[in-house]
Design a protein around this motif. Structure first.
Motif, PDB file in Angstrom:
ATOM      1  N   PRO A  68      -5.458  -0.823  11.181  1.00  0.00           N
ATOM      2  CA  PRO A  68      -6.840  -0.908  11.495  1.00  0.00           C
ATOM      3  C   PRO A  68      -7.660  -0.461  10.178  1.00  0.00           C
ATOM      4  N   PRO A  69      -9.134  -0.858  10.279  1.00  0.00           N
ATOM      5  CA  PRO A  69      -9.920  -0.445   9.324  1.00  0.00           C
ATOM      6  C   PRO A  69      -9.853   0.914   8.902  1.00  0.00           C
ATOM      7  N   LEU A  70     -10.107   1.134   7.549  1.00  0.00           N
ATOM      8  CA  LEU A  70      -9.956   2.519   7.065  1.00  0.00           C
ATOM      9  C   LEU A  70     -11.327   3.433   7.440  1.00  0.00           C
ATOM     10  N   ALA A  71     -10.996   4.611   7.609  1.00  0.00           N
ATOM     11  CA  ALA A  71     -12.149   5.470   7.635  1.00  0.00           C
ATOM     12  C   ALA A  71     -12.943   5.474   6.348  1.00  0.00           C
ATOM     13  N   PRO A  72     -14.237   6.071   6.566  1.00  0.00           N
ATOM     14  CA  PRO A  72     -15.052   6.077   5.205  1.00  0.00           C
ATOM     15  C   PRO A  72     -14.395   6.738   4.326  1.00  0.00           C
ATOM     16  N   ASP A  73     -13.760   7.948   4.471  1.00  0.00           N
ATOM     17  CA  ASP A  73     -13.189   8.899   3.479  1.00  0.00           C
ATOM     18  C   ASP A  73     -11.607   8.746   3.151  1.00  0.00           C
ATOM     19  N   ALA A  74     -11.076   7.389   3.562  1.00  0.00           N
ATOM     20  CA  ALA A  74      -9.776   7.047   3.631  1.00  0.00           C
ATOM     21  C   ALA A  74      -9.491   5.987   2.688  1.00  0.00           C
ATOM     22  N   GLY A  75      -8.331   5.957   2.089  1.00  0.00           N
ATOM     23  CA  GLY A  75      -7.804   4.920   1.238  1.00  0.00           C
ATOM     24  C   GLY A  75      -6.349   4.930   0.864  1.00  0.00           C
ATOM     25  N   MET A  76      -5.892   3.856   0.225  1.00  0.00           N
ATOM     26  CA  MET A  76      -4.486   3.934  -0.012  1.00  0.00           C
ATOM     27  C   MET A  76      -4.456   3.625  -1.646  1.00  0.00           C
ATOM     28  N   LEU A  77      -3.402   4.622  -2.193  1.00  0.00           N
ATOM     29  CA  LEU A  77      -3.366   4.657  -3.658  1.00  0.00           C
ATOM     30  C   LEU A  77      -1.819   4.041  -3.873  1.00  0.00           C
ATOM     31  N   PHE A  78      -1.858   2.927  -4.861  1.00  0.00           N
ATOM     32  CA  PHE A  78      -0.359   2.759  -5.136  1.00  0.00           C
ATOM     33  C   PHE A  78      -0.170   3.104  -6.566  1.00  0.00           C
ATOM     34  N   ALA A  79       0.565   4.374  -6.473  1.00  0.00           N
ATOM     35  CA  ALA A  79       0.840   5.067  -7.579  1.00  0.00           C
ATOM     36  C   ALA A  79       2.287   5.646  -7.562  1.00  0.00           C
ATOM     37  N   PRO A  80       3.158   5.595  -8.503  1.00  0.00           N
ATOM     38  CA  PRO A  80       2.735   4.827  -9.841  1.00  0.00           C
ATOM     39  C   PRO A  80       2.878   3.011  -9.486  1.00  0.00           C
ATOM     40  N   TYR A  81       2.144   2.557 -10.261  1.00  0.00           N
ATOM     41  CA  TYR A  81       1.990   0.940 -10.352  1.00  0.00           C
ATOM     42  C   TYR A  81       2.587   0.588 -11.802  1.00  0.00           C
ATOM     43  N   PRO A  82       3.500  -0.322 -11.897  1.00  0.00           N
ATOM     44  CA  PRO A  82       4.527  -0.631 -10.737  1.00  0.00           C
ATOM     45  C   PRO A  82       5.294   0.631 -10.455  1.00  0.00           C
ATOM     46  N   PRO A  83       5.776   0.252  -9.070  1.00  0.00           N
ATOM     47  CA  PRO A  83       6.653   1.510  -8.457  1.00  0.00           C
ATOM     48  C   PRO A  83       7.792   1.793  -9.227  1.00  0.00           C
ATOM     49  N   ASP A  84       8.273   1.241 -10.106  1.00  0.00           N
ATOM     50  CA  ASP A  84       9.559   1.690 -10.789  1.00  0.00           C
ATOM     51  C   ASP A  84       9.136   2.485 -12.089  1.00  0.00           C
TER      52      ASP A  84
END
Length: 159
Positions: A68-84
């Motif tokens: 569902p849509p993110l809340a205004p104070d939410a998010g997703m962090l892709f770290a580390p990038y690349p995952p390896d």
């Protein structure tokens, strides 16, 4: 008759194993850790978020698909990038199976924002490129970066 019984037992065992694998995969998706993240704009304003951390390859491939849509104070962090954990590299994201527009912030190794792809198109399979090597990526709700005055060059920090 014995062959049919063995096949039935084998099928039941296989379904149990597959069911267990499916649950484990689901657990990995739902077991994302959370961290506090701050984006500090050029004028010194600090914007705080609580973000899920997609650290593994499987978690990064799943991202925010089917969510569902993110809340205004939410998010997703892709770290580390690349995952390896390899050296920074150019990233290409897409919106496949993602029902809500997102702002995708591509983050350099010095934790400054390289580029922002604003209001990406839901369900699009068009590549969304970083434009340069990055070491992390942050996804926020579509339009949130502009609303808060977040821009390229701003500093991102997390634990």
């Amino acid at each position: 008759m014995r062959a049919l019984r063995f096949s039935g037992l084998t099928a039941a065992a296989l379904l149990a194993v597959l069911g267990g694998c499916k649950q484990e995969a689901g657990d990995e998706k739902t077991a994302l850790s959370k961290t506090e993240l701050t984006v500090t704009t050029a004028d010194g304003t600090a914007h705080r978020f609580v973000v899920e951390v997609a650290a593994t390859e499987a978690q990064q491939q799943q991202g925010l698909m089917y969510r569902p849509p993110l809340a205004p104070d939410a998010g997703m962090l892709f770290a580390p990038y690349p995952p390896d954990g390899g050296p920074p590299r150019a990233a290409n994201f897409w919106m496949r199976n993602t029902p809500s527009p997102l702002d995708i912030l591509f983050i350099r190794p010095d934790r400054t924002i390289a580029t922002i792809a604003e209001n990406t198109v839901p369900f699009s399979e068009a590549p969304v490129p970083s434009g340069e090597p990055v070491s992390a990526v942050l996804e926020l709700g579509g339009g949130r970066a502009a609303e808060l005055g977040i821009a390229a060059g701003d500093k991102v920090s997390w634990k």
